[in-house]
Design an enzyme around this catalytic site. Structure first.
Site, PDB file in Angstrom:
ATOM      1  N   HIS A 110       0.839  -1.209   0.000  1.00 41.92           N
ATOM      2  CA  HIS A 110       0.000   0.000   0.000  1.00 41.92           C
ATOM      3  C   HIS A 110       0.865   1.248   0.000  1.00 41.92           C
ATOM      4  O   HIS A 110       1.974   1.254   0.535  1.00 41.92           O
ATOM      5  CB  HIS A 110      -0.950   0.014   1.202  1.00 41.92           C
ATOM      6  CG  HIS A 110      -0.267  -0.180   2.525  1.00 41.92           C
ATOM      7  ND1 HIS A 110       0.109  -1.430   2.986  1.00 41.92           N
ATOM      8  CD2 HIS A 110       0.126   0.702   3.478  1.00 41.92           C
ATOM      9  CE1 HIS A 110       0.683  -1.301   4.173  1.00 41.92           C
ATOM     10  NE2 HIS A 110       0.713  -0.010   4.486  1.00 41.92           N
TER      11      HIS A 110
ATOM     12  N   HIS B 242       0.906   5.161   1.167  1.00 45.14           N
ATOM     13  CA  HIS B 242       0.287   6.192   2.003  1.00 45.14           C
ATOM     14  C   HIS B 242       0.353   7.526   1.250  1.00 45.14           C
ATOM     15  O   HIS B 242       1.430   7.919   0.783  1.00 45.14           O
ATOM     16  CB  HIS B 242       1.068   6.384   3.306  1.00 45.14           C
ATOM     17  CG  HIS B 242       1.036   5.220   4.253  1.00 45.14           C
ATOM     18  ND1 HIS B 242       0.209   5.181   5.345  1.00 45.14           N
ATOM     19  CD2 HIS B 242       1.744   4.060   4.276  1.00 45.14           C
ATOM     20  CE1 HIS B 242       0.400   4.041   6.009  1.00 45.14           C
ATOM     21  NE2 HIS B 242       1.336   3.351   5.381  1.00 45.14           N
TER      22      HIS B 242
HETATM   23  P1  AMP Z   1       1.708   0.279   7.407  1.00 45.61           P
HETATM   24  O1  AMP Z   1       2.228   0.579   8.794  1.00 45.61           O
HETATM   25  O2  AMP Z   1       2.475   0.984   6.330  1.00 45.61           O
HETATM   26  O3  AMP Z   1       1.560  -1.210   7.173  1.00 45.61           O
HETATM   27  O4  AMP Z   1       0.284   0.942   7.368  1.00 45.61           O
HETATM   28  C1  AMP Z   1      -0.898   0.252   7.642  1.00 45.61           C
HETATM   29  C2  AMP Z   1      -1.969   1.295   7.759  1.00 45.61           C
HETATM   30  O5  AMP Z   1      -3.227   0.655   7.677  1.00 45.61           O
HETATM   31  C3  AMP Z   1      -1.957   2.067   9.102  1.00 45.61           C
HETATM   32  O6  AMP Z   1      -1.743   3.447   8.832  1.00 45.61           O
HETATM   33  C4  AMP Z   1      -3.331   1.777   9.687  1.00 45.61           C
HETATM   34  O7  AMP Z   1      -3.889   2.885  10.349  1.00 45.61           O
HETATM   35  C5  AMP Z   1      -4.130   1.379   8.458  1.00 45.61           C
HETATM   36  N1  AMP Z   1      -5.254   0.504   8.713  1.00 45.61           N
HETATM   37  C6  AMP Z   1      -5.264  -0.655   9.403  1.00 45.61           C
HETATM   38  N2  AMP Z   1      -6.490  -1.203   9.397  1.00 45.61           N
HETATM   39  C7  AMP Z   1      -7.272  -0.377   8.666  1.00 45.61           C
HETATM   40  C8  AMP Z   1      -8.648  -0.385   8.301  1.00 45.61           C
HETATM   41  N3  AMP Z   1      -9.478  -1.364   8.664  1.00 45.61           N
HETATM   42  N4  AMP Z   1      -9.118   0.637   7.545  1.00 45.61           N
HETATM   43  C9  AMP Z   1      -8.285   1.639   7.153  1.00 45.61           C
HETATM   44  N5  AMP Z   1      -6.985   1.701   7.474  1.00 45.61           N
HETATM   45  C10 AMP Z   1      -6.485   0.712   8.229  1.00 45.61           C
END
Ligand code: AMP
Ligand code: ZN
Length: 135
Positions: A98, A100
């Protein structure tokens, strides 16, 4: 993938605030935004990280991320970070690739770099040589 939270979001099995969707990419608001509008852009197909995501999928996802970065100008923002965390040591928590897209407000205090230092004598050259061997 059955037990991947982002695959479940893409399939509509768990709720999300969808921003954008095309044939290859899906974007939704991060549940815990750094700033309001913080968006995650993901490939619809499951890939673990940047290394495992095929180039043509990366291109599609980054094109969607750019579109969203431009659309975020509709919100209060002075700039935008487009970042990808790969592996736990780099802060990756969800192992579905993903991007950001994070609106930034001047003075919001979000620390981008913890600490930095200049290279020691000869270190930059040696480092560049090691990286270039992997290209
Ligand atoms: P990373 O640390 O780069 O793996 O980012 C994962 C991101 O996913 C974090 O910023 C979380 O806040 C976000 N996240 C986790 N679960 C959900 C969800 N159900 N809906 C939207 N964002 C999420
Ligand atoms: Zn997934």
């Amino acid at each position: 993938m059955d037990d991947c939270i982002f695959c479940k979001i893409i399939r509509g099995e768990i709720p999300s605030t969808k921003i954008y969707e095309d044939g290859d990419a899906f974007a939704f608001l991060d549940i815990a935004p750094v700033n309001v509008g913080h968006t995650l852009v993901v490939p619809k197909q499951h890939f673990k990280n940047v290394y495992e995501t095929p180039d043509e999928v990366l291109q599609k996802v980054m094109t969607a991320a750019k579109k969203i970065a431009e659309a975020l100008k509709a919100l209060p923002s002075d700039g935008v970070n487009v970042t990808i965390n790969n592996d736990s040591a780099a802060g990756q928590v969800v192992f579905h690739f993903h991007v950001h897209v994070i609106p930034r407000i001047a003075g919001d205090g979000f620390p981008l770099w913890h600490s930095r230092r200049p290279y020691n004598e000869g270190e930059a050259k040696g480092t560049a040589e090691k990286i270039m061997r992997g290209l």
